[in-house]
Design a protein around this motif. Sequence first.
Motif, PDB file in Angstrom:
ATOM      1  N   VAL A  86      19.111 120.191 -26.580  1.00  0.00           N
ATOM      2  CA  VAL A  86      20.427 120.800 -26.339  1.00  0.00           C
ATOM      3  C   VAL A  86      20.281 122.318 -26.452  1.00  0.00           C
ATOM      4  N   PRO A  87      21.228 123.082 -25.878  1.00  0.00           N
ATOM      5  CA  PRO A  87      21.105 124.545 -25.902  1.00  0.00           C
ATOM      6  C   PRO A  87      21.127 125.115 -27.319  1.00  0.00           C
ATOM      7  N   LYS A  88      20.470 126.236 -27.466  1.00  0.00           N
ATOM      8  CA  LYS A  88      20.440 126.941 -28.746  1.00  0.00           C
ATOM      9  C   LYS A  88      21.862 127.248 -29.204  1.00  0.00           C
ATOM     10  N   GLY A  89      22.124 127.021 -30.479  1.00  0.00           N
ATOM     11  CA  GLY A  89      23.412 127.362 -31.057  1.00  0.00           C
ATOM     12  C   GLY A  89      24.507 126.335 -30.868  1.00  0.00           C
ATOM     13  N   THR A  90      24.167 125.117 -30.421  1.00  0.00           N
ATOM     14  CA  THR A  90      25.210 124.119 -30.128  1.00  0.00           C
ATOM     15  C   THR A  90      25.297 122.992 -31.153  1.00  0.00           C
ATOM     16  N   LEU A  91      24.459 123.006 -32.182  1.00  0.00           N
ATOM     17  CA  LEU A  91      24.484 121.891 -33.127  1.00  0.00           C
ATOM     18  C   LEU A  91      25.805 121.813 -33.896  1.00  0.00           C
ATOM     19  N   GLY A  92      26.455 122.948 -34.117  1.00  0.00           N
ATOM     20  CA  GLY A  92      27.771 122.921 -34.750  1.00  0.00           C
ATOM     21  C   GLY A  92      28.778 122.166 -33.899  1.00  0.00           C
ATOM     22  N   PHE A  93      28.751 122.438 -32.587  1.00  0.00           N
ATOM     23  CA  PHE A  93      29.612 121.713 -31.655  1.00  0.00           C
ATOM     24  C   PHE A  93      29.341 120.222 -31.741  1.00  0.00           C
ATOM     25  N   TRP A  94      28.061 119.835 -31.729  1.00  0.00           N
ATOM     26  CA  TRP A  94      27.707 118.428 -31.722  1.00  0.00           C
ATOM     27  C   TRP A  94      28.020 117.757 -33.065  1.00  0.00           C
ATOM     28  N   GLN A  95      27.850 118.481 -34.149  1.00  0.00           N
ATOM     29  CA  GLN A  95      28.209 117.937 -35.458  1.00  0.00           C
ATOM     30  C   GLN A  95      29.693 117.560 -35.489  1.00  0.00           C
ATOM     31  N   GLU A  96      30.525 118.463 -34.998  1.00  0.00           N
ATOM     32  CA  GLU A  96      31.965 118.211 -34.984  1.00  0.00           C
ATOM     33  C   GLU A  96      32.315 117.078 -34.032  1.00  0.00           C
ATOM     34  N   ARG A  97      31.708 117.090 -32.842  1.00  0.00           N
ATOM     35  CA  ARG A  97      32.024 116.064 -31.844  1.00  0.00           C
ATOM     36  C   ARG A  97      31.623 114.677 -32.332  1.00  0.00           C
ATOM     37  N   LEU A  98      30.409 114.545 -32.808  1.00  0.00           N
ATOM     38  CA  LEU A  98      29.926 113.235 -33.225  1.00  0.00           C
ATOM     39  C   LEU A  98      30.670 112.737 -34.462  1.00  0.00           C
ATOM     40  N   SER A  99      31.031 113.663 -35.352  1.00  0.00           N
ATOM     41  CA  SER A  99      31.803 113.279 -36.527  1.00  0.00           C
ATOM     42  C   SER A  99      33.174 112.731 -36.130  1.00  0.00           C
ATOM     43  N   LYS A 100      33.840 113.416 -35.195  1.00  0.00           N
ATOM     44  CA  LYS A 100      35.151 112.955 -34.722  1.00  0.00           C
ATOM     45  C   LYS A 100      35.056 111.594 -34.043  1.00  0.00           C
ATOM     46  N   GLU A 101      33.927 111.335 -33.405  1.00  0.00           N
ATOM     47  CA  GLU A 101      33.735 110.064 -32.699  1.00  0.00           C
ATOM     48  C   GLU A 101      33.295 108.946 -33.642  1.00  0.00           C
ATOM     49  N   GLY A 102      33.135 109.265 -34.912  1.00  0.00           N
ATOM     50  CA  GLY A 102      32.757 108.241 -35.881  1.00  0.00           C
ATOM     51  C   GLY A 102      31.296 107.841 -35.835  1.00  0.00           C
ATOM     52  N   VAL A 103      30.458 108.701 -35.272  1.00  0.00           N
ATOM     53  CA  VAL A 103      29.031 108.405 -35.202  1.00  0.00           C
ATOM     54  C   VAL A 103      28.438 108.438 -36.613  1.00  0.00           C
ATOM     55  N   LYS A 104      27.564 107.497 -36.896  1.00  0.00           N
ATOM     56  CA  LYS A 104      27.059 107.310 -38.254  1.00  0.00           C
ATOM     57  C   LYS A 104      25.723 108.028 -38.482  1.00  0.00           C
ATOM     58  N   GLN A 105      25.419 108.191 -39.755  1.00  0.00           N
ATOM     59  CA  GLN A 105      24.134 108.730 -40.231  1.00  0.00           C
ATOM     60  C   GLN A 105      23.866 110.134 -39.718  1.00  0.00           C
ATOM     61  N   LEU A 106      24.900 110.956 -39.630  1.00  0.00           N
ATOM     62  CA  LEU A 106      24.732 112.347 -39.229  1.00  0.00           C
ATOM     63  C   LEU A 106      24.010 113.119 -40.326  1.00  0.00           C
ATOM     64  N   GLY A 107      23.050 113.927 -39.930  1.00  0.00           N
ATOM     65  CA  GLY A 107      22.336 114.738 -40.911  1.00  0.00           C
ATOM     66  C   GLY A 107      21.518 115.822 -40.249  1.00  0.00           C
ATOM     67  N   SER A 108      21.578 117.023 -40.792  1.00  0.00           N
ATOM     68  CA  SER A 108      20.810 118.153 -40.265  1.00  0.00           C
ATOM     69  C   SER A 108      19.432 118.204 -40.915  1.00  0.00           C
ATOM     70  N   TYR A 109      18.446 118.604 -40.141  1.00  0.00           N
ATOM     71  CA  TYR A 109      17.104 118.794 -40.684  1.00  0.00           C
ATOM     72  C   TYR A 109      16.330 119.716 -39.740  1.00  0.00           C
ATOM     73  N   SER A 110      15.144 120.108 -40.172  1.00  0.00           N
ATOM     74  CA  SER A 110      14.288 120.982 -39.374  1.00  0.00           C
ATOM     75  C   SER A 110      12.906 120.365 -39.288  1.00  0.00           C
ATOM     76  N   LEU A 111      12.310 120.417 -38.107  1.00  0.00           N
ATOM     77  CA  LEU A 111      10.955 119.916 -37.906  1.00  0.00           C
ATOM     78  C   LEU A 111      10.267 120.778 -36.869  1.00  0.00           C
ATOM     79  N   PHE A 112       9.082 121.256 -37.190  1.00  0.00           N
ATOM     80  CA  PHE A 112       8.301 122.127 -36.312  1.00  0.00           C
ATOM     81  C   PHE A 112       9.119 123.339 -35.862  1.00  0.00           C
ATOM     82  N   GLY A 113       9.920 123.870 -36.772  1.00  0.00           N
ATOM     83  CA  GLY A 113      10.706 125.062 -36.496  1.00  0.00           C
ATOM     84  C   GLY A 113      11.943 124.841 -35.658  1.00  0.00           C
ATOM     85  N   GLU A 114      12.263 123.583 -35.362  1.00  0.00           N
ATOM     86  CA  GLU A 114      13.446 123.261 -34.559  1.00  0.00           C
ATOM     87  C   GLU A 114      14.584 122.807 -35.456  1.00  0.00           C
ATOM     88  N   ASN A 115      15.763 123.360 -35.237  1.00  0.00           N
ATOM     89  CA  ASN A 115      16.957 122.851 -35.910  1.00  0.00           C
ATOM     90  C   ASN A 115      17.401 121.582 -35.201  1.00  0.00           C
TER      91      ASN A 115
END
Length: 309
Positions: A86-115
């Motif tokens: 997904v485009p840089k800087g959009t994880l906040g948008f996706w966090q809100e969208r998926l949370s509103k949709e009731g998507v489960k097991q949401l969690g932020s992490y970093s791997l190989f320098g990627e948010n």
Amino acid sequence: MLTQIKGLHHVTSMAADAQENNDFFTKTLGLRRVKKTVNFDAPDVYHLYYGDEVGNAGSVMTYFPFANMGKGGRGAGEVSETVFSVPKGTLGFWQERLSKEGVKQLGSYSLFGENRLRFAGPDGDGFALAEVDGDSRVPFAGPVAVSEGIHGFRGVTMRLRDEGATGELLKFMGYQPVDSQGDFVRYAVPGGNGADYIDLEVLPGASHAQQGAGSVHHVAFAVEDRAAQLEVRKALLDTGYQVTPVIDRDYFWAIYFRTPGGVLFEIATNEPGFNRDEDTAHLGEALKLPTRYQQYRSQIEAHLTPIKD
């Protein structure tokens, strides 16, 4: 070392409910359903394809929804996480969208320098969104705006007890080890299609995965055409792998083989594509059947539960 493979082609998983699966990918994630057909080996089951506007290789998630299928068990010998770009800087948008949709097991992490933002599909499928700067692939302009939309795959994570033999296979297929972090080793294919990464998570003590709803059935790698595919098939056979004959899947030709770690690999052609039997403007709308099943259309349609768009 092979040079014909250009990244991922598609990832195929299993689900327990076709309507729920369709709604999650087309409405929640904003992908386009680019084909509605049947499992060529079990025509009483849908085969649903979701991707970008035309279903370019490296963007397509596909599903066999077996009604009321039991959920799979996580473990070694499987694709544990499918990662979208997904485009840089959009994880906040996706966090809100998926949370509103009731998507489960949401969690932020970093791997190989990627948010990244991890989440689960309807059947407990393992997914993540990775912020990628400069991905030139154009997201589908659907329920999610292009500015925040999914470009396609970033790659997949395979959970294994041992990296050795699978790592050697990936290097033979043209992938190169490029980084490591904790239990993870990253492989990348140079000059790929954007879906360029395979991450191996090595957990020696992990129990074996059990396939079911939410499990990845196979991961497919892209080659340009049938000539390139035949070159890859010969090389794999010469190396000792048991590879299927070439199989016509209508929208691509496919060969399959089992990896040392237990994951089923496919090599799929970019040709002929998903618009071979539908106009691009109407991809995924009608139920498409392979020629050998056309005579049974009425019986197949009567058995399949209609999907509401």
